[in-house]
Write a protein that holds these residues in place. Sequence first.
Motif, PDB file in Angstrom:
ATOM      1  N   ASN A  71       0.866  -1.322   0.092  1.00  0.00           N
ATOM      2  CA  ASN A  71       0.098   0.102  -0.001  1.00  0.00           C
ATOM      3  C   ASN A  71       0.687   1.306   0.019  1.00  0.00           C
ATOM      4  O   ASN A  71       0.681   2.328  -0.594  1.00  0.00           O
ATOM      5  N   MET A  72       2.155   1.079   0.696  1.00  0.00           N
ATOM      6  CA  MET A  72       2.972   2.340   0.659  1.00  0.00           C
ATOM      7  C   MET A  72       3.545   2.469  -0.714  1.00  0.00           C
ATOM      8  O   MET A  72       3.586   3.729  -1.087  1.00  0.00           O
ATOM      9  N   GLU A  74       2.401   1.628  -3.625  1.00  0.00           N
ATOM     10  CA  GLU A  74       1.457   2.328  -4.578  1.00  0.00           C
ATOM     11  C   GLU A  74       1.111   3.847  -4.238  1.00  0.00           C
ATOM     12  O   GLU A  74       0.806   4.490  -5.301  1.00  0.00           O
ATOM     13  N   GLU A  75       1.132   4.208  -2.995  1.00  0.00           N
ATOM     14  CA  GLU A  75       1.079   5.503  -2.586  1.00  0.00           C
ATOM     15  C   GLU A  75       2.210   6.425  -3.367  1.00  0.00           C
ATOM     16  O   GLU A  75       1.943   7.379  -3.755  1.00  0.00           O
ATOM     17  N   GLN A  78       1.918   6.855  -7.008  1.00  0.00           N
ATOM     18  CA  GLN A  78       0.991   7.889  -7.283  1.00  0.00           C
ATOM     19  C   GLN A  78       1.335   9.109  -7.040  1.00  0.00           C
ATOM     20  O   GLN A  78       1.078  10.187  -7.933  1.00  0.00           O
TER      21      GLN A  78
END
Length: 120
Positions: A71-72, A74-75, A78
């Motif tokens: 999740n980090m 992907e952050e 982005q």
Amino acid sequence: MATLSLPVEDFVGNLAQHLPAGKVSEVMRILQGADLYLACACATGEPSALRAFEQHVLRHIPARLGRLPPNMLEEVLQVLRERLLVASGNTPPRIASDRGRGPLLSWVGIVAARISGGGW
């Protein structure tokens, strides 16, 4: 690399902005022409350039960042896309500031590392 539809005039104009007076031949010897062309095309928002950027640059960033939770990661990707590829007011996308003097992947990797570490 993908075929991009950036007009030659736009690329030459971008190139001229990054060549310091009196050092043209020195810069031309070390210039990463293909990377600079891709960066210039991305700065215009050209769709095939953005796809090529994803395929030839961004897909290699996770390996450069080491072990981050998914999740980090992907952050970070982005935020990286937003910071490099999106204009802000009258300011062009930051990818337009790439001078082509080193590999685009290295520059993007440094920016990604700063983002993942809380900087930039």
